[in-house]
Design an enzyme around this catalytic site. Structure first.
Site, short mmCIF file in Angstrom:
data_model
loop_
_atom_site.label_atom_id
_atom_site.label_comp_id
_atom_site.label_asym_id
_atom_site.label_seq_id
_atom_site.Cartn_x
_atom_site.Cartn_y
_atom_site.Cartn_z
N ASP A 114 11.44 25.15 52.24
CA ASP A 114 11.13 24.35 53.42
C ASP A 114 10.01 24.99 54.23
OD1 ASP A 114 14.60 23.45 54.12
OD2 ASP A 114 13.11 22.61 52.74
N TYR A 118 18.39 34.99 48.56
CA TYR A 118 18.04 34.61 49.93
C TYR A 118 18.63 35.58 50.94
CZ TYR A 118 17.32 30.10 47.65
OH TYR A 118 16.91 29.10 46.81
N TYR A 168 21.34 24.12 47.96
CA TYR A 168 20.89 23.95 49.33
C TYR A 168 21.58 25.00 50.19
CZ TYR A 168 18.69 19.50 48.18
OH TYR A 168 17.89 18.52 47.66
#
Lengths: 214, 554
Positions: free
Chosen positions: B372, B442, B515
């Protein structure tokens, strides 16, 4: 490490630097590089605590615009419409809904209303095939409490993409978190229909004033 | 009948072989001097049946077509210095044919082998020899500023030519079948227009450009001939056939063909041609009766073909890994209602710094996955491929290193690049290989609605290869299918933050396509389980960073 390297070159009479020593030095430098990079990365990751708010805005607050429909088609029927930037609307019961005033909470949620069972439809594909088109006053579901029965409606004209089936097995979600896990459905209105619906909805501010909430 | 058809196909396929293998061809056709060439030509013409040559000339067949139909050995008629007029005069001299005087466009090759065509300004151009044509092409290449180390020549001609040729050959067969020479000089030796043209101009081009030609060159020189008559009729003739347009006047500037596609054009073409040719010829056979004169139902044409020259380099690729340090930069250019989202894009920063150095026409940016706009890409970086179209120059290793330093040294420090280098087309396979399967790592800044306990840290670290079910997140539900996707969270680790009891860093490694934001806040319960549900409280995600995209080949 670099000192050792320099020393070696000052001794030309020695035939060669022992291979294992050089290799070890190289491996060490690779490791040190990697560690250095990890450290640099870590510095980027750790935030400055002083800049963070004590209680941050919720995901809903950050990503949706909240609207309210007080007394929708019936007194006490307070519903919310959270609109995402992409146009999708999440519909649910506001905390001031009559259903929450009944003792004992919500006993059941039934999506079988009107002509069809709303939980039965399957919407597929990017174009959202098979989505039913509903008016703002179309019934979405029945909410049953010990004392009474309430009809929840769309509030927004559009295609019904999804209903919250979890409410069937876990109706208590409705009372415990009506504004999050207890949402009723997701609707996709056309831009023109949204503008019409928006006109009769209240912002959070105005709704709070109306219901004299703090 | 089948002989003629075969010869067309065979000559296309064996073109490469003929160019490289036959030493005899080299010594005669290309490198001998003019005098020698004329002599050889004289001998060749004398060995051909005079009356046939005369008949062909009288129905408007040009000199080179006459010579190629007989499959004259060594292709002497392709010699770069032999001009139209020389060929013509020898043919006339030997056979005693008297031409009408005015220049006539060949009824078979439509002027192509007479080096006569209409250019893009609609002017009729007529060149004398193959050398002149090669000169024009070489000038175009130099004008474009291409730095090349080889080329590959491609020619496409209107289908009408093959049909004309086939009519001619079948007509000749009918008329001359019985004659003795016919068996000796079987018409299967007929050389195609494309081959003749290529053969005639390849050698002079090699000399002018000072490079060698090869069929698999990265630099393409494409000559596309079109004829009005051909395109009018072709629609009727080709109903039911899937046919690729062979370049109209305008559409050639944005050539984004992969190398494979251009070859496909040629082979598609030959299959179409053979089918059509058979059709037309079989009609003729029924109609024609043996007659004294050689008559072919071909109309003479008054205009030559329209020629478009195109030279371009096939795509070059640069690959590497990019880092994104900003939370206000999108991966690709993102514009809504004419307004740009974010202050820049990775694609544009990288592309705009590389394109001018390669002097290319255009670039295309491809990355192994995306993040994003508000998510940083740190650590090892994300693999990407930059496709440069029609580069005039291929950058050297040194230049590439300079580009990398330049991008990394930009003042605003929005984007970084690592391991930048030029790759061949295998770059594609390398990228696609890693995309769907690999794991991503992440680091999320998470807030929970109650203080973090040691048990929480412990229990999170014990969860390995945990399966989660994610309904399509609401934020993308408007453009993606409503599905429930199962994903795997490989491992998680909580890192406490000094000075805070409710904020912490969550390091996690997940399956590609997960996600993360929704896994943290639960997306109104549509992702199960979520961090909130695991810890039994409300969880919100403040920030997200990608720390590793595992892909070995990059």
């Amino acid at each position: 490490m670099s000192d050792i390297m320099v020393d070696q070159t000052h001794k030309p009479e020695e035939t060669a630097v022992p291979n294992n020593l050089l290799q070890h030095q190289r491996q060490q430098s690779v490791r040190e590089n990697a560690e250095y990079e990890d450290e640099e990365l870590h510095k980027l990751l750790v935030p400055d605590i002083t800049l963070l708010p004590l209680t941050p805005p919720s995901a809903v607050e950050s990503n949706f615009a909240s609207y309210f429909a007080p007394d929708f088609m019936k007194s006490g029927n307070d519903q919310y419409v959270y609109r995402h930037a992409n146009g999708l609307c999440v519909v649910g019961l506001a905390s001031t809904h009559s259903a929450f005033k009944d003792k004992g909470g919500v006993s059941a949620v039934d999506f079988n209303v009107g002509k069809s069972d709303r939980s039965g439809m399957k919407v597929t594909g990017k174009r959202k095939k098979n989505a039913q088109h509903f008016e703002s006053n179309t019934a979405l579901c029945k909410v049953c409490t010990n004392d009474d029965l309430y009809i929840v409606r769309c509030c927004v004209k559009g295609s019904l993409l999804e209903v919250n089936e979890r409410l069937i097995k876990q109706p208590e979600l409705l009372k415990s978190s009506a504004d999050r896990e207890g949402y009723i459905a997701i609707i996709m209105p056309k831009p023109a229909d949204w503008l019409k619906a928006k006109a009769s909805l209240l912002s959070l501010e105005d709704f709070k004033k109306l219901r004299a909430l703090c | 009948m089948s002989n003629e058809v075969e010869s067309v196909q065979v000559s296309d396929v064996t073109e490469v072989n003929q160019l490289s293998s036959s030493a005899a061809v080299e010594s005669h056709a290309g490198s001998c001097d003019e005098e020698m060439a004329l002599q050889l030509l004289n001998e060749a013409v004398r060995s051909m049946p005079n009356h046939v040559v005369k008949a062909l000339l009288s129905i408007g067949v040009c000199s080179r077509c006459v010579l190629r139909i007989f499959g004259t050995e060594d292709r002497i008629y392709c010699h770069p210095l032999l001009s139209q007029s020389m060929l013509r005069s020898i043919l006339e001299e030997v056979t005693g044919f008297k031409s009408e005087g005015n220049f006539q466009i060949c009824s078979i090759c439509l002027g192509i082998l007479q080096f006569c065509y209409c250019d893009d300004k609609e002017t009729m151009v007529k060149m004398e020899s193959p050398n002149d044509m090669a000169l024009t092409i070489a000038q175009l290449v130099k004008k474009e500023g291409h730095q090349i180390d080889g080329f590959s020549l491609e020619v496409s001609v209107p289908q009408l030519i093959l049909e004309n040729e086939s009519s001619l050959l079948s007509g000749m067969k009918k008329r001359y079948e019985s004659e003795p020479w016919f068996q000796e000089r079987l018409l299967s030796k007929c050389v195609s227009v494309k081959d003749v043209l290529k053969f005639a101009i390849t050698k002079p081009l090699e000399t002018l450009l000072d490079v060698k030609s090869s069929s698999a060159g990265c630099f393409r020189i494409r000559l596309t001939y079109n004829h009005k008559r051909a395109s009018d009729n072709s629609v009727e003739r080709n109903q039911g056939f899937k046919r690729r347009k062979i370049g109209k006047e305008n559409g050639l500037h944005n050539v984004n063909d992969e190398p494979v596609i251009t070859n496909k054009v040629c082979s598609d073409y030959s299959t179409d041609e053979t089918i059509c040719v058979t059709r037309r010829s079989s009609n003729l056979l029924q109609d024609q009766e043996p007659s004294e004169h050689l008559t072919i139902p071909i109309d003479k044409v008054s205009e030559p073909c329209h020629l478009v020259y195109l030279c371009y380099r096939t795509h070059i690729y640069l690959c590497g890994r990019y880092l994104k340090y900003s939370r206000n930069v999108s991966q690709t250019r993102w514009i809504i209602d004419e307004e740009r989202m974010g202050e820049a894009s990775v694609e544009e920063i990288i592309g705009s710094n590389i394109l001018p150095i390669c002097q290319g026409d255009n670039y295309k940016f491809h990355a192994a996955g995306r993040e994003d706009i508000d998510v940083r890409m740190l650590g090892s970086g994300r693999p990407f491929l930059l496709e440069i179209q029609n580069a005039r120059q291929v950058p050297s290793e040194e230049t590439v290193n300079e580009i990398e330093s330049k991008i990394n040294g930009l003042e605003n420090k929005l984007v970084g690049v690592k391991n930048l280098k030029v790759v061949g087309s295998q770059g594609w396979t390398l990228m696609r290989e890693g995309e769907a399967e690999k794991q991503k790592q992440y680091c999320a800044l998470v807030w929970i609605s109650r203080p973090l306990e040691d048990e929480d840290v412990q229990s999170i670290s014990l969860l390995n290869d945990m399966k989660i079910l994610q309904k399509t997140p609401i934020r993308v539900l408007h453009r993606r299918s409503p599905l429930e996707r199962e994903k795997i969270i490989h491992w998680m680790k909580i890192e406490r933050i000094a000075g805070s009891s409710q904020y912490f860093l969550l390091h996690l490694c997940t399956q590609a396509g997960t996600y993360i934001k929704e896994f943290v806040h639960g997306d109104l319960g549509r992702t199960q389980p979520s961090i909130g549900s695991i810890l039994g409280c409300r969880a919100e995600i403040m920030r997200l960073d990608v720390t590793d995209v595992k892909m070995d080949s990059f």
